[in-house]
Design a protein around this motif. Structure first.
Motif, PDB file in Angstrom:
ATOM      1  N   ILE A   1     -17.387 -23.290  15.493  1.00  0.00           N
ATOM      2  CA  ILE A   1     -17.466 -24.231  14.368  1.00  0.00           C
ATOM      3  C   ILE A   1     -16.228 -24.079  13.486  1.00  0.00           C
ATOM      4  O   ILE A   1     -15.598 -25.062  13.095  1.00  0.00           O
ATOM      5  N   LEU A   2     -15.875 -22.824  13.181  1.00  0.00           N
ATOM      6  CA  LEU A   2     -14.719 -22.562  12.320  1.00  0.00           C
ATOM      7  C   LEU A   2     -13.426 -23.013  12.983  1.00  0.00           C
ATOM      8  O   LEU A   2     -12.537 -23.554  12.324  1.00  0.00           O
ATOM      9  N   LYS A   3     -13.334 -22.790  14.287  1.00  0.00           N
ATOM     10  CA  LYS A   3     -12.133 -23.207  15.022  1.00  0.00           C
ATOM     11  C   LYS A   3     -11.983 -24.719  14.929  1.00  0.00           C
ATOM     12  O   LYS A   3     -10.893 -25.234  14.672  1.00  0.00           O
ATOM     13  N   GLU A   4     -13.080 -25.434  15.131  1.00  0.00           N
ATOM     14  CA  GLU A   4     -13.084 -26.901  15.071  1.00  0.00           C
ATOM     15  C   GLU A   4     -12.649 -27.404  13.684  1.00  0.00           C
ATOM     16  O   GLU A   4     -11.952 -28.400  13.568  1.00  0.00           O
ATOM     17  N   LEU A   5     -13.033 -26.690  12.631  1.00  0.00           N
ATOM     18  CA  LEU A   5     -12.727 -27.106  11.260  1.00  0.00           C
ATOM     19  C   LEU A   5     -11.466 -26.437  10.690  1.00  0.00           C
ATOM     20  O   LEU A   5     -11.154 -26.598   9.515  1.00  0.00           O
ATOM     21  N   ASN A   6     -10.765 -25.651  11.524  1.00  0.00           N
ATOM     22  CA  ASN A   6      -9.561 -24.921  11.099  1.00  0.00           C
ATOM     23  C   ASN A   6      -9.824 -23.982   9.924  1.00  0.00           C
ATOM     24  O   ASN A   6      -9.063 -23.937   8.956  1.00  0.00           O
ATOM     25  N   LEU A   7     -10.923 -23.253  10.007  1.00  0.00           N
ATOM     26  CA  LEU A   7     -11.283 -22.274   8.979  1.00  0.00           C
ATOM     27  C   LEU A   7     -11.280 -20.876   9.589  1.00  0.00           C
ATOM     28  O   LEU A   7     -11.345 -20.717  10.808  1.00  0.00           O
ATOM     29  N   ASN A   8     -11.216 -19.869   8.723  1.00  0.00           N
ATOM     30  CA  ASN A   8     -11.233 -18.475   9.167  1.00  0.00           C
ATOM     31  C   ASN A   8     -12.486 -17.786   8.670  1.00  0.00           C
ATOM     32  O   ASN A   8     -12.916 -18.005   7.535  1.00  0.00           O
ATOM     33  N   LEU A   9     -13.020 -16.905   9.502  1.00  0.00           N
ATOM     34  CA  LEU A   9     -14.156 -16.086   9.103  1.00  0.00           C
ATOM     35  C   LEU A   9     -13.636 -14.891   8.318  1.00  0.00           C
ATOM     36  O   LEU A   9     -12.727 -14.192   8.760  1.00  0.00           O
ATOM     37  N   VAL A  10     -14.203 -14.672   7.129  1.00  0.00           N
ATOM     38  CA  VAL A  10     -13.813 -13.530   6.301  1.00  0.00           C
ATOM     39  C   VAL A  10     -14.836 -12.411   6.465  1.00  0.00           C
ATOM     40  O   VAL A  10     -14.484 -11.258   6.661  1.00  0.00           O
ATOM     41  N   ASP A  11     -16.120 -12.758   6.406  1.00  0.00           N
ATOM     42  CA  ASP A  11     -17.158 -11.730   6.470  1.00  0.00           C
ATOM     43  C   ASP A  11     -18.509 -12.372   6.737  1.00  0.00           C
ATOM     44  O   ASP A  11     -18.709 -13.561   6.466  1.00  0.00           O
ATOM     45  N   ILE A  12     -19.438 -11.571   7.255  1.00  0.00           N
ATOM     46  CA  ILE A  12     -20.836 -11.975   7.425  1.00  0.00           C
ATOM     47  C   ILE A  12     -21.694 -10.832   6.910  1.00  0.00           C
ATOM     48  O   ILE A  12     -21.460  -9.672   7.244  1.00  0.00           O
ATOM     49  N   GLU A  13     -22.675 -11.167   6.087  1.00  0.00           N
ATOM     50  CA  GLU A  13     -23.614 -10.173   5.570  1.00  0.00           C
ATOM     51  C   GLU A  13     -25.027 -10.654   5.845  1.00  0.00           C
ATOM     52  O   GLU A  13     -25.327 -11.836   5.674  1.00  0.00           O
ATOM     53  N   PHE A  14     -25.894  -9.745   6.255  1.00  0.00           N
ATOM     54  CA  PHE A  14     -27.321 -10.046   6.363  1.00  0.00           C
ATOM     55  C   PHE A  14     -28.025  -8.933   5.619  1.00  0.00           C
ATOM     56  O   PHE A  14     -28.052  -7.791   6.065  1.00  0.00           O
ATOM     57  N   GLU A  15     -28.529  -9.260   4.438  1.00  0.00           N
ATOM     58  CA  GLU A  15     -29.099  -8.207   3.602  1.00  0.00           C
ATOM     59  C   GLU A  15     -30.290  -8.702   2.805  1.00  0.00           C
ATOM     60  O   GLU A  15     -30.434  -9.891   2.533  1.00  0.00           O
ATOM     61  N   LYS A  16     -31.102  -7.741   2.418  1.00  0.00           N
ATOM     62  CA  LYS A  16     -32.312  -8.031   1.649  1.00  0.00           C
ATOM     63  C   LYS A  16     -32.019  -7.858   0.167  1.00  0.00           C
ATOM     64  O   LYS A  16     -31.401  -6.880  -0.244  1.00  0.00           O
ATOM     65  N   GLU A  17     -32.443  -8.849  -0.610  1.00  0.00           N
ATOM     66  CA  GLU A  17     -32.351  -8.773  -2.067  1.00  0.00           C
ATOM     67  C   GLU A  17     -33.737  -9.085  -2.594  1.00  0.00           C
ATOM     68  O   GLU A  17     -34.225 -10.197  -2.408  1.00  0.00           O
TER      69      GLU A  17
ATOM     70  N   VAL B   1     -22.296 -16.150   5.025  1.00  0.00           N
ATOM     71  CA  VAL B   1     -21.102 -16.320   5.843  1.00  0.00           C
ATOM     72  C   VAL B   1     -19.982 -16.739   4.891  1.00  0.00           C
ATOM     73  O   VAL B   1     -20.099 -17.735   4.184  1.00  0.00           O
ATOM     74  N   PHE B   2     -18.922 -15.943   4.862  1.00  0.00           N
ATOM     75  CA  PHE B   2     -17.781 -16.213   3.981  1.00  0.00           C
ATOM     76  C   PHE B   2     -16.637 -16.756   4.827  1.00  0.00           C
ATOM     77  O   PHE B   2     -16.220 -16.105   5.790  1.00  0.00           O
ATOM     78  N   VAL B   3     -16.150 -17.948   4.452  1.00  0.00           N
ATOM     79  CA  VAL B   3     -15.082 -18.602   5.201  1.00  0.00           C
ATOM     80  C   VAL B   3     -13.928 -18.944   4.263  1.00  0.00           C
ATOM     81  O   VAL B   3     -14.118 -19.057   3.053  1.00  0.00           O
ATOM     82  N   ASP B   4     -12.747 -19.115   4.846  1.00  0.00           N
ATOM     83  CA  ASP B   4     -11.584 -19.424   4.035  1.00  0.00           C
ATOM     84  C   ASP B   4     -10.519 -20.082   4.903  1.00  0.00           C
ATOM     85  O   ASP B   4     -10.639 -20.121   6.133  1.00  0.00           O
ATOM     86  N   LYS B   5      -9.478 -20.565   4.260  1.00  0.00           N
ATOM     87  CA  LYS B   5      -8.271 -21.071   4.931  1.00  0.00           C
ATOM     88  C   LYS B   5      -7.158 -21.010   3.901  1.00  0.00           C
ATOM     89  O   LYS B   5      -7.419 -20.836   2.702  1.00  0.00           O
TER      90      LYS B   5
END
Length: 157
Positions: free
Chosen positions: A16-32, A40-44
């Motif tokens: 998905i990110l490749k298609e939209l020309n975005l970069n993956l910065v980080d992924i977190e799965f946590e309980k709050e 999912v943190f994305v950037d360009k």
């Protein structure tokens, strides 16, 4: 469980990110509290806008529903990493030479576990950081494998 969810999410989000020309910065799965969050943190270059985050969220949500890697209820959030973005990959350090960063170590180095300073270089898995000690500046070398967490640091002059 959180590592497996993050790994599967990364696998699903990369096309998905490749298609939209975005970069993956980080992924977190946590309980709050009592809720689980898959972030999912994305950037360009130049930053991402809310529409791009929405596109990623919509497409990723569909893939997550089909693959079903998360067996418990959760909230999906897709966003920009913000000003204090995490530095996780070696390339993150290379891209941020001369920026102020914060580093937390697994174990003390020179009796300290936390450092903040200007990233001067990253060579052969050694981070060189210029830190202030009272009124003097000094450079310290930190082995990459000793870093527990690192992020950009916002400074106010």
């Amino acid at each position: 469980m959180s590592n497996k969810v993050a790994e599967k999410t990364e696998e699903l989000v990369q096309p998905i990110l490749k298609e939209l020309n975005l970069n993956l910065v980080d992924i977190e799965f946590e309980k709050e509290g009592k809720n689980w969050f898959l972030r999912v943190f994305v950037d360009k270059d130049g930053g991402v806008d809310i529409e791009e985050c929405g596109q990623v969220s919509e497409k990723l949500s569909e893939k997550l529903d089909n693959e079903d890697p998360v067996t418990i209820p959760y909230f999906l959030e897709v966003s920009s990493p913000g000003a204090e973005r995490p530095l996780k990959r070696r390339e993150d350090f290379h891209k941020n030479i001369e920026n102020t960063i914060y580093i937390k170590l697994y174990e003390p180095l020179d009796d300290e576990k936390e450092y903040e300073g200007i990233l001067k270089s990253f060579e052969e898995d050694i981070v060189t950081l210029e830190v202030k000690v009272k009124t003097r500046k000094k450079e310290i070398e930190i082995p990459f494998e000793k870093i527990a967490k690192a992020r950009l640091a916002v400074t106010f002059n």
